[in-house]
Design a protein around this motif. Structure first.
Motif, PDB file in Angstrom:
ATOM      1  N   UNK A  86       4.328 -26.597  23.408  1.00 10.22           N
ATOM      2  CA  UNK A  86       4.426 -27.430  22.335  1.00 10.22           C
ATOM      3  C   UNK A  86       4.905 -27.061  21.101  1.00 10.22           C
ATOM      4  N   UNK A  87       4.762 -25.870  20.843  1.00  9.93           N
ATOM      5  CA  UNK A  87       5.329 -25.042  19.622  1.00  9.93           C
ATOM      6  C   UNK A  87       6.900 -24.951  19.528  1.00  9.93           C
ATOM      7  N   UNK A  88       7.349 -24.691  20.729  1.00  7.57           N
ATOM      8  CA  UNK A  88       8.909 -24.516  20.999  1.00  7.57           C
ATOM      9  C   UNK A  88       9.561 -25.995  20.924  1.00  7.57           C
ATOM     10  N   UNK A  89       8.679 -27.010  21.517  1.00  3.47           N
ATOM     11  CA  UNK A  89       9.544 -28.320  21.626  1.00  3.47           C
ATOM     12  C   UNK A  89       9.059 -29.362  20.408  1.00  3.47           C
ATOM     13  N   UNK A  90       8.072 -29.284  19.555  1.00  2.00           N
ATOM     14  CA  UNK A  90       7.584 -30.110  18.764  1.00  2.00           C
ATOM     15  C   UNK A  90       6.803 -31.398  19.508  1.00  2.00           C
ATOM     16  N   UNK A  91       6.789 -31.256  20.858  1.00  2.00           N
ATOM     17  CA  UNK A  91       5.923 -32.230  21.285  1.00  2.00           C
ATOM     18  C   UNK A  91       4.559 -31.864  22.095  1.00  2.00           C
ATOM     19  N   UNK A  92       4.070 -32.882  22.769  1.00  2.00           N
ATOM     20  CA  UNK A  92       2.754 -32.508  23.494  1.00  2.00           C
ATOM     21  C   UNK A  92       3.319 -31.855  24.593  1.00  2.00           C
TER      22      UNK A  92
END
Length: 568
Positions: free
Chosen positions: A60-66
């Motif tokens: 989630x931190x590396x993609x900006x998604x859930x």
């Protein structure tokens, strides 16, 4: 179209751009794992469900998604609890899925049932949303509500359970909706507030930009760079926002640990805070370094959760919205009136560069065991320019704050919750999220490394470009320091020491990884380079001076002010 419930769950996640799932295979969801693999998802089975949660958090931190992870009913779900609490405090949007026996089992009046506990109620305080798919036709509404809650306001985890009798049921449903059809996305701030904020920026004499954890986790670096350039100001990192934005490396200073950061804060007459809760590590934006010039300083806060405005300190202009949408609004408002940098900015840049060079020069050298400050210097000098940095451990991380010579664009560590043992799972998850291509360096202490050491096998199985640099003092170094400060030198340090026979390089080799044992500082960087060149995950066992590790932690007095009387 007619689909099974588990198929529909994957469809709904795919509509959000999710394509990775972590968990240990179990009869409750092997169908989901099998189909996800067929669809080309990353399906990763670690050795502990807590690791699965940490790996998902890193994604989630590396993609900006859930991100998604699964725990089997009973013990598997119980193992998720630590990662769930961590995600709550770290504001990470992780969807925790839990299997459960058929609901009739829960309603029976029975004793001695196998692998069964009423799970959902146990997790209420640790998640933003807690639900169960009791009927097949609830699938869409519950999964969407989970995503709505996980990503809305202050991000955080949710728990969704499905009893075993539901997961294989059939549904007749249309194609999954895109996110904008069922939740608020790209929320902007009002034009009047943007104009007010822009006017404050234009009129400020010495503005600063305070960048927090959320700048990294939303992947908003490019937009924040444009804003910092329009403001012509320094970027002050919170302890959670330690990823450097490409192009702003020289003007970015860590709050409290860089004299340039302290001077910039003290002299500032405007602070624009982005992606931060203004918590204890920055003294709520009103104590310690902020006290000077407080009467003349204006505050702008970009915050997605309206309930957070003004909680820790008064705010002059709140900009409520998704920072990925709000920052470009500010950039546009300032486009025709960019600021000119003050002479102080060049001075702060020069002084901070001199500080880092002096630290590299003065870190004790030539010792065996290695001084932990020198370990940090040598390891971070060898950090690949395009790498992902992961941190873990107590004393090791404290030394890293001061002595690191690298300015990574992606840094992952557990700042808010302080959960040890996250480092190796974070490293695995981050690498999976990035397609297993970018080099990853984990710098960790030995005690922290042992929490989830079995995930070395996961790293080897996935053939990740990961090197773990382990500072080994054969002790809980931070706690040894606590004993010494509390009871004096030579005190009984209960439960803090363990066997000097432990060899992490040999453990690594047993898991199919590359391993090296290092006792001299000049051997650290070459060992790291050999580990990357090996084509396997690597572990560099570096023996560090236990006395220095427990007694010479740099900037420790600053660190203690986060918890000291007066910050509460």
């Amino acid at each position: 179209m007619s689909v099974k419930v588990y198929e529909r769950i994957l469809d709904l996640f795919e509509a959000e751009g999710i394509n990775t799932i972590f968990g240990i295979p179990d009869p409750n969801f092997v169908h989901m794992f099998h189909l996800a693999e067929e669809r080309g998802w990353n399906v990763v089975a670690p050795h502990h469900e807590e690791s699965a949660g940490f790996m998902a958090e890193a994604v989630s931190r590396m993609t900006g998604k859930a991100a998604v992870c699964i725990g089997t009913l009973g013990p598997g779900v119980a193992n998720l609890a630590g990662a769930m609490m961590c995600a709550k405090v770290e504001n990470s949007p992780v969807i925790f899925l839990g299997g459960q026996r058929a609901r009739i089992t829960e309603q029976r009046v029975r004793r001695g049932r196998i692998q069964f506990v009423k799970q959902a109620a146990l997790f209420d305080p640790s998640v933003k949303y807690n639900a169960s798919i009791e009927y097949a036709d609830q699938t869409d509404e519950i999964i969407r509500e989970g995503l709505r809650k996980a990503l809305g306001g202050t991000p955080g985890p949710v728990y969704i359970e499905y009893p075993s009798h539901v997961i294989l049921e059939e549904l007749d449903v249309p194609a999954a909706l895109p996110p904008a059809r069922y939740r608020l996305v790209d929320q902007t701030a009002g034009a009047d507030r943007i104009a007010e904020a822009a006017e404050l920026i234009r009129s400020a004499k010495q503005p600063i930009l305070l960048a927090g954890h959320g700048v990294h986790t939303t992947r908003a670096g490019a937009a924040v760079r444009a804003l910092a350039e329009a403001m012509a100001c320094p970027v002050i990192q919170t302890s959670g926002g330690t990823s450097y934005i490409e192009g702003l490396e020289d003007r970015t200073f860590p709050y409290g640990f860089s004299p340039s950061a302290v001077e910039a804060v003290v002299q500032s007459d405007l602070c624009l805070a982005i992606g931060t809760e203004l918590g204890e590590p920055v003294h709520y934006g009103r104590g310690r370094h902020w006290l000077a010039n407080e009467a003349n300083r204006k505050w702008i806060l970009i915050e997605q959760d309206p309930g957070a405005i003004g909680v820790n300190r008064p705010i002059d202009v709140p900009l409520v919205g998704d920072l990925r949408a709000v920052v470009p609004q500010l950039v546009d408002a300032l486009r025709d009136t960019p600021r000119t940098a003050t002479p102080e900015l060049a001075k702060w840049i020069e002084n901070d560069a001199a500080r880092l060079a002096e630290l590299a020069e003065t870190a004790p050298t030539g010792q065996s065991p290695v001084h932990p400050a020198r370990l940090i210097v040598e390891a971070t000098k060898a950090f690949p320019a395009d790498g992902i940095m992961v941190r873990d451990g107590g004393a090791t991380t404290i030394f890293g704050w001061t002595y690191s010579q690298a300015k990574p664009h992606d840094v992952i560590w557990n700042q808010n919750f302080g959960h040890l043992g996250t480092g190796l799972p974070y490293a695995v998850g981050a690498s999976v999220a990035e397609g297993r291509k970018r080099p990853v360096m984990l710098v960790t202490g030995d005690s922290s490394f042992q929490f989830q050491i079995a995930e070395l096998e996961t790293a080897a199985r996935l053939n990740l470009p990961l090197v773990c640099v382990v500072a080994v003092d054969y002790a809980w170094g931070l706690e040894v320091g606590v004993y010494k400060r509390t009871f004096g030198q030579g005190s009984l340090e209960t439960g803090t020491h363990w066997s000097t026979e432990t060899r992490f390089d040999k453990v690594a080799e047993g898991f199919g990884c590359y391993g090296e044992y290092v006792e001299r500082d000049e051997d650290i960087a070459p060992a790291i380079k050999r580990a990357y060149a090996s084509g396997r995950p690597g572990v560099i066992h570096v023996v560090v001076d236990p006395k220095a590790n427990s007694e010479e932690m740099p900037s420790y007095d600053e660190f203690r002010t986060w918890y000291a009387e007066g910050t509460q």
